[in-house]
Each structure stands twice: as C-alpha cells, then as structure tokens.
Design an enzyme around this catalytic site. Structure first.
Site, PDB file in Angstrom:
ATOM      1  N   THR A 191      21.874  33.574  89.253  1.00 41.45           N
ATOM      2  CA  THR A 191      22.050  32.809  88.009  1.00 41.45           C
ATOM      3  C   THR A 191      22.338  33.812  86.883  1.00 41.45           C
ATOM      4  OG1 THR A 191      19.624  32.749  87.762  1.00 41.45           O
ATOM      5  CG2 THR A 191      20.695  30.796  88.699  1.00 41.45           C
ATOM      6  N   THR A 243      10.958  32.546  88.563  1.00 43.18           N
ATOM      7  CA  THR A 243      12.280  32.098  88.973  1.00 43.18           C
ATOM      8  C   THR A 243      12.830  33.154  89.891  1.00 43.18           C
ATOM      9  OG1 THR A 243      12.713  30.813  87.031  1.00 43.18           O
ATOM     10  CG2 THR A 243      14.580  31.430  88.292  1.00 43.18           C
ATOM     11  N   GLU A 278      16.092  40.382  82.675  1.00 44.51           N
ATOM     12  CA  GLU A 278      16.983  40.001  81.573  1.00 44.51           C
ATOM     13  C   GLU A 278      16.794  40.947  80.384  1.00 44.51           C
ATOM     14  OE1 GLU A 278      17.381  35.240  82.557  1.00 44.51           O
ATOM     15  OE2 GLU A 278      15.920  35.903  81.071  1.00 44.51           O
ATOM     16  N   ASN A 332      18.014  34.370  76.447  1.00 46.05           N
ATOM     17  CA  ASN A 332      17.250  33.137  76.608  1.00 46.05           C
ATOM     18  C   ASN A 332      17.409  32.163  75.445  1.00 46.05           C
ATOM     19  OD1 ASN A 332      15.491  33.141  79.187  1.00 46.05           O
ATOM     20  ND2 ASN A 332      15.470  35.250  78.455  1.00 46.05           N
ATOM     21  N   THR A 366      18.842  23.512  78.583  1.00 42.33           N
ATOM     22  CA  THR A 366      18.970  22.383  79.494  1.00 42.33           C
ATOM     23  C   THR A 366      20.019  21.411  78.986  1.00 42.33           C
ATOM     24  OG1 THR A 366      17.174  21.260  78.325  1.00 42.33           O
ATOM     25  CG2 THR A 366      16.592  22.540  80.282  1.00 42.33           C
TER      26      THR A 366
END
Length: 415
Positions: free
Chosen positions: A158, A195, A282, A410, A415
C-alpha cells in the site's frame, strides 16, 4: 524460545524460492496502478498456521481466515488484495471475503475452506468485486497451469516504498528445507500486530500443531517487537504454509532438535521481514534497536523494550539526534515492568563495534560527551541499550523515527 543462529538469507525470490509453491500478482484495478491481487498456492496438500491482530475491530478477511484455520486440517492457498481493507464493511464485507475464497478455490480446483484470505488498504470501503474477481480468476488460472510470476510481494503493498522478501535454507535430518516469506507494512505498525501482512511458505514436513506453535513463538520476538507509530490495525495477520516437499522426517511435536532448528530458521526469516518493515516505516529516516538486559523476567524485558520503541517522544528525539535520556527513562517507567532507575543504565551506540556513550546510570545522568552522543544519534542505524539491573532476562525491539513526512503521508491517506 530458541534464539536464531546465523543462517544465510537472500532477498531475491521470496516465496517463489520454495519448492512446491507457486505465487504471483496482478493488476485488477483496485488501485490506480501497480499490482493489487496476489495468490500463494501450494501444488500439494499443506498445513497452515496463522497469527492475527489483537484489535477488537477485525476485518472480514481476518475473521474468515480464523474460521478456516479452526475448521480445516489442510490448506492450499492464500489470496490477498491491496487498495481496500474490507474492514468495518458489515454483512456485505463478510460476503465479499467469502466470495474471494470461493472464487480462488474454484479456479485452483480446491475447497473454499482451504483458502486463507487477507486484505489491506483503506478502511470502511467496499471491495470492487467485479474487478477483484476478474483479477483472481486470471491470476488463479495462470497458477493452476503452472505459470508463476515474481509479483506477489508487489501485490500486497500500500504505502510501502519497496518490496519485502526473504528466503533461507536449513538442514533438517540431512534434507535441505527452504523457508521464505513476503511482507507488507509501512504505517499503523505497532506491537501485537498492526497494518502488517506476512506470508511464509516452507517445504518442511511439519504438523499443524508444531507449525502453529513455532509461528506464534517467533511472532512474539519479531513482528510483535516492532513499532512505527503505535497504531494497531484491523487487518493484520501472519500466515505460514508448509507442504512437506523437502522430504525431511516429519516434525510432529513442538520439541526436539529438528523442531528447534526449524524454529530458529523461521525466526531468522521473520526477523528479517520485521526489520524490513521498520526500515520502510512511513517517513522514516532512521531505524533504532532497543536492547534490554537485566530484567526480572522475559515479560518485563519485552515490556520495557516495546515501551521505549513505541514512545513518540523517543522517536522524535531519535529524529532530532537528541540524547534525551529522560524520555527513555520515562518510557521504561510506564511499561508496567519491574523498573527502578536507581539500578538502570542507558547507553547509545551504532552497534557492537561502534563507540558507546553512557547517558544515564544509577538514577543520575552521566557526564557524557554530548557531541559524540549527537554524532551517534545522527546515524541512520542506532542502538539503545538498557541494563535494568534487576535480573537475567533480555529482549530486543525495533522502531523508527518520526519525521515531518510521516504527518504529510497520513494527512492525505483517507477513507
């Protein structure tokens, strides 16, 4: 558990290195570009093990895979998609996970309950099933005809910036056994799963009970000892499949020399994958290890190591190359372990062969060389060593720094 020994590894082939397994990835259109559907397939019967997220909000594929592992003795495949987590998606999400398993089973000619399912991506979004099922059918038909491709590790990515694969071999009773894996993870990474998806394949002959015991034990010292940002996700799982293709004497119980050798090699593979995840955190610019010695118990050692590795303030200090020992003492103090600063010692280095600076000892800061400490913390790989002075147990955890890029990434992942 058994500590890993020095086992040579390679990162070239990953799960494709394991005899009797086929794998691949394809672009189905769930993401704008890149691979987004992957399948790992054992050409013969295999046993499987799994470890899952501790988050009470579990995604549909996690729940379905838990059911399949409980109700089936043998498994043949794992199917995974990226771009959509299929989490918090209600009855429709459950039905979609089931359809993923059924379609994979149909095209591979196996039973639905022999298929494990995983998803990763945005939470709260329904899967685009026509695209996904077409991708599964196309990729599955290729694997069913023996045509594998090296894109499985790409299909699970991802926000990852790189593929994460590893392969190792170990001799069990004179037979060469291969253990290999692929993983994804970059953000929402925290001890007790995050995740993060891990897929491990091996041609070892081993029972389901012994494999599950090894996977659970190894996970405690590897995947559950890393932290990027302190968030435990809804979709995390580590799957292992073993098909017995190597022909070693079967390992039926989680004990004995062969089991210990297998567990040690498995830990080598899992630890390498876990560290690849941390390095790809990240926005990360640095990786740091937290080595804890002198703990009263193994539980205490792990608790302190994880507490320091996941501390946001420690991560910020690492990013700024600031020898702020107070943040380390603070994180150790709230870990819930037997910790007394009056017996503790904190050191910083860049590994075993580098200079070492003692920052704190016996309840007080030392008169350390601030310039050297800053120089050590400015490197991209850092070791923090905590000797608690309370016993003989030890543990190690790994983390990465918090940079401005983490917030940027982030702030735009929605969503």
């Amino acid at each position: 558990m058994t500590r890993s020994v020095a086992i040579p590894i390679t990162r070239a082939g990953g799960v494709l290195d394991v005899p009797g397994f086929l794998s691949g990835g394809t672009h189905a259109g769930l993401k704008r570009k890149g691979q987004d559907v992957g399948i790992l397939f054992s050409e013969g019967p295999a046993v499987a093990a799994g470890v899952f997220t501790t988050n009470r909000t579990k995604a549909a594929p996690v729940l379905l895979s838990q059911v399949h592992l409980r109700t089936r003795g043998h498994h043949r495949a794992a199917v995974v998609n990226s771009g959509c987590a299929n989490a918090c998606t209600g009855e429709e999400g459950w039905a979609n996970a089931v359809e993923m398993a059924q379609t994979t089973a149909d095209v591979l000619g196996i039973s639905k309950s022999e298929v494990l399912v995983a998803s990763t991506g945005i939470i709260g979004k329904q899967l685009e099933m026509p695209k996904l099922l077409t991708g599964i059918e196309d990729l599955g038909s290729q694997l069913a005809s023996g045509r594998a491709n090296p894109r499985f590790s790409k299909a699970i990515m991802t926000t990852d910036t790189r593929e994460k694969t590893v392969s190792a071999t170990v001799l069990l009773g004179g037979k060469e056994v291969t253990i290999a894996g692929a993983a994804k993870g970059s953000g929402m990474i925290h001890p007790n799963m995050a995740t993060m998806l891990g897929f491990i394949a091996t041609d070892a002959a081993i029972s389901k009970v012994a494999l599950q015991t090894a996977v659970r034990a190894v996970t405690e010292d590897t995947f559950n000892m890393i932290s990027v940002d302190g968030d435990t996700s809804t979709n995390d799982c580590v799957f292992a499949l073993a098909n017995g293709h190597a022909g070693n004497a079967p390992i039926s119980e989680p004990r004995g020399a062969a089991y210990r050798a297998f567990e040690s090699a498995l830990q080598t593979v899992a630890q390498d994958l876990a560290l690849q995840i941390v390095r790809d955190g990240e926005g990360a610019t640095k990786v740091f290890s937290v080595k804890v010695f002198g703990a009263r118990s193994q539980r205490d050692a792990r608790a302190v190591a994880k507490s320091v590795a996941r501390s946001n303030l420690v991560k910020c200090a690492i990013h700024g190359a600031d020898p702020n020992w107070g943040r380390i003492v603070c994180a150790a103090g709230y870990a819930g372990a037997d910790f007394d600063p009056a017996t503790a010692k904190i050191r910083v280095s860049n590994g075993a062969t580098s200079p070492e600076v003692t920052l704190f000892e016996r309840g007080e800061p030392t008169k350390f060389d601030a310039a050297l400490a800053h120089e050590l913390l400015a490197k991209d790989t850092i070791t923090l060593t905590l000797d608690l002075g309370r016993g003989k147990s030890k543990a190690e955890a790994w983390g990465c720094d918090f940079s401005h890029d983490y917030v940027t990434i982030n702030a735009h992942y929605h969503t």
